[in-house]
Motif scaffolding. Structure first.
Motif, short mmCIF file in Angstrom:
data_model
loop_
_atom_site.label_atom_id
_atom_site.label_comp_id
_atom_site.label_asym_id
_atom_site.label_seq_id
_atom_site.Cartn_x
_atom_site.Cartn_y
_atom_site.Cartn_z
N VAL A 66 0.85 -1.20 0.00
CA VAL A 66 0.00 0.00 0.00
C VAL A 66 0.89 1.25 0.00
N ILE A 67 1.91 1.25 0.83
CA ILE A 67 2.83 2.39 0.90
C ILE A 67 3.57 2.55 -0.43
N GLN A 68 3.97 1.43 -1.03
CA GLN A 68 4.62 1.49 -2.36
C GLN A 68 3.67 2.11 -3.38
N GLU A 69 2.42 1.68 -3.33
CA GLU A 69 1.40 2.20 -4.26
C GLU A 69 1.20 3.70 -4.06
N PHE A 70 1.09 4.14 -2.80
CA PHE A 70 0.90 5.56 -2.51
C PHE A 70 2.12 6.36 -2.94
N ALA A 71 3.32 5.81 -2.73
CA ALA A 71 4.55 6.51 -3.10
C ALA A 71 4.61 6.72 -4.61
N ASP A 72 4.11 5.74 -5.37
CA ASP A 72 4.07 5.88 -6.83
C ASP A 72 2.98 6.87 -7.26
N LYS A 73 1.88 6.89 -6.52
CA LYS A 73 0.73 7.72 -6.88
C LYS A 73 0.94 9.19 -6.47
N PHE A 74 1.43 9.40 -5.25
CA PHE A 74 1.59 10.77 -4.71
C PHE A 74 3.07 11.15 -4.78
N ARG A 75 3.53 11.55 -5.97
CA ARG A 75 4.95 11.86 -6.18
C ARG A 75 5.38 13.13 -5.46
N ASP A 76 4.42 13.96 -5.05
CA ASP A 76 4.75 15.21 -4.35
C ASP A 76 4.86 15.01 -2.84
N VAL A 77 4.70 13.77 -2.38
CA VAL A 77 4.77 13.44 -0.96
C VAL A 77 6.00 12.58 -0.73
N GLU A 78 6.67 12.82 0.38
CA GLU A 78 7.85 12.04 0.75
C GLU A 78 7.42 10.88 1.65
N PHE A 79 7.79 9.66 1.27
CA PHE A 79 7.46 8.49 2.08
C PHE A 79 8.74 7.92 2.69
N VAL A 80 8.69 7.70 4.00
CA VAL A 80 9.86 7.23 4.74
C VAL A 80 9.45 6.04 5.59
N LYS A 81 10.32 5.05 5.62
CA LYS A 81 10.07 3.86 6.44
C LYS A 81 11.13 3.81 7.53
N ILE A 82 10.68 3.66 8.77
CA ILE A 82 11.60 3.56 9.91
C ILE A 82 11.26 2.30 10.71
N ASP A 83 12.28 1.46 10.89
CA ASP A 83 12.14 0.25 11.70
C ASP A 83 12.30 0.65 13.16
N VAL A 84 11.26 0.40 13.96
CA VAL A 84 11.28 0.85 15.36
C VAL A 84 12.37 0.18 16.18
N ASP A 85 12.73 -1.05 15.82
CA ASP A 85 13.80 -1.74 16.55
C ASP A 85 15.17 -1.17 16.19
N GLU A 86 15.29 -0.74 14.94
CA GLU A 86 16.56 -0.21 14.46
C GLU A 86 16.80 1.23 14.95
N LEU A 87 15.74 2.05 14.90
CA LEU A 87 15.85 3.46 15.31
C LEU A 87 14.88 3.73 16.46
N LEU A 88 15.14 3.05 17.56
CA LEU A 88 14.25 3.11 18.73
C LEU A 88 14.05 4.54 19.24
N GLU A 89 15.14 5.32 19.29
CA GLU A 89 15.02 6.68 19.82
C GLU A 89 14.15 7.57 18.92
N VAL A 90 14.15 7.31 17.62
CA VAL A 90 13.30 8.09 16.71
C VAL A 90 11.83 7.74 16.96
N SER A 91 11.54 6.45 17.05
CA SER A 91 10.14 6.05 17.30
C SER A 91 9.68 6.51 18.67
N GLN A 92 10.57 6.53 19.65
CA GLN A 92 10.20 7.03 20.98
C GLN A 92 9.93 8.53 20.95
N SER A 93 10.72 9.26 20.16
CA SER A 93 10.52 10.71 20.10
C SER A 93 9.16 11.06 19.48
N PHE A 94 8.63 10.16 18.65
CA PHE A 94 7.29 10.36 18.07
C PHE A 94 6.21 9.62 18.86
N GLN A 95 6.60 9.04 19.98
CA GLN A 95 5.67 8.33 20.88
C GLN A 95 4.87 7.25 20.16
#
Length: 122
Positions: free
Chosen positions: A57-86
């Motif tokens: 679904v995210i791949q489909e949206f990324a192809d459809k909405f080219r003016d939007v930036e799509f980013v994937k973050i693994d919560v286990d890999e970047l724990l402090e980033v996911s914690q900062s966004f609660q």
């Protein structure tokens, strides 16, 4: 010499950015704060089955909405980033504009996520 920059090679590339370091994420996030571009951050985990459901679904949206930036973050890999966004549950999709969270969607909710992207990308 063949050129590999044609449409064929780029059509297979993902429009979704993945960050593996907090420093790179922070630099990217800070740069995007200066723009009016909508960023959709997909907080995911390798072991999360609902996250796998949303991957295409995210791949489909990324192809459809080219003016939007799509980013994937693994919560286990970047724990402090996911914690900062609660981030509490996964998948969590944060819609961010000018460095501020404008909306969020938790779970497998394709229609709701699409509606919010369409609403906030303007």
């Amino acid at each position: 010499m063949a050129m590999v920059y044609g449409d064929r090679s780029t059509s297979f590339s993902s429009q979704v950015l993945t960050f593996h370091s907090s420093a790179k994420w922070n630099a990217h996030f800070d740069a995007l704060k200066q723009t009016n571009k909508l960023m959709v951050v997909d907080f995911t985990a390798s072991w999360c089955k609902p996250c796998k459901v949303m991957d295409p679904v995210i791949q489909e949206f990324a192809d459809k909405f080219r003016d939007v930036e799509f980013v994937k973050i693994d919560v286990d890999e970047l724990l402090e980033v996911s914690q900062s966004f609660q981030v509490q549950g996964m998948p969590t999709f944060m819609l961010i504009k000018k460095g501020k969270v404008t909306d969020k969607v938790v779970g497998v909710k394709k229609e709701e996520l699409q509606r919010l992207i369409e609403q906030h990308r303007k």
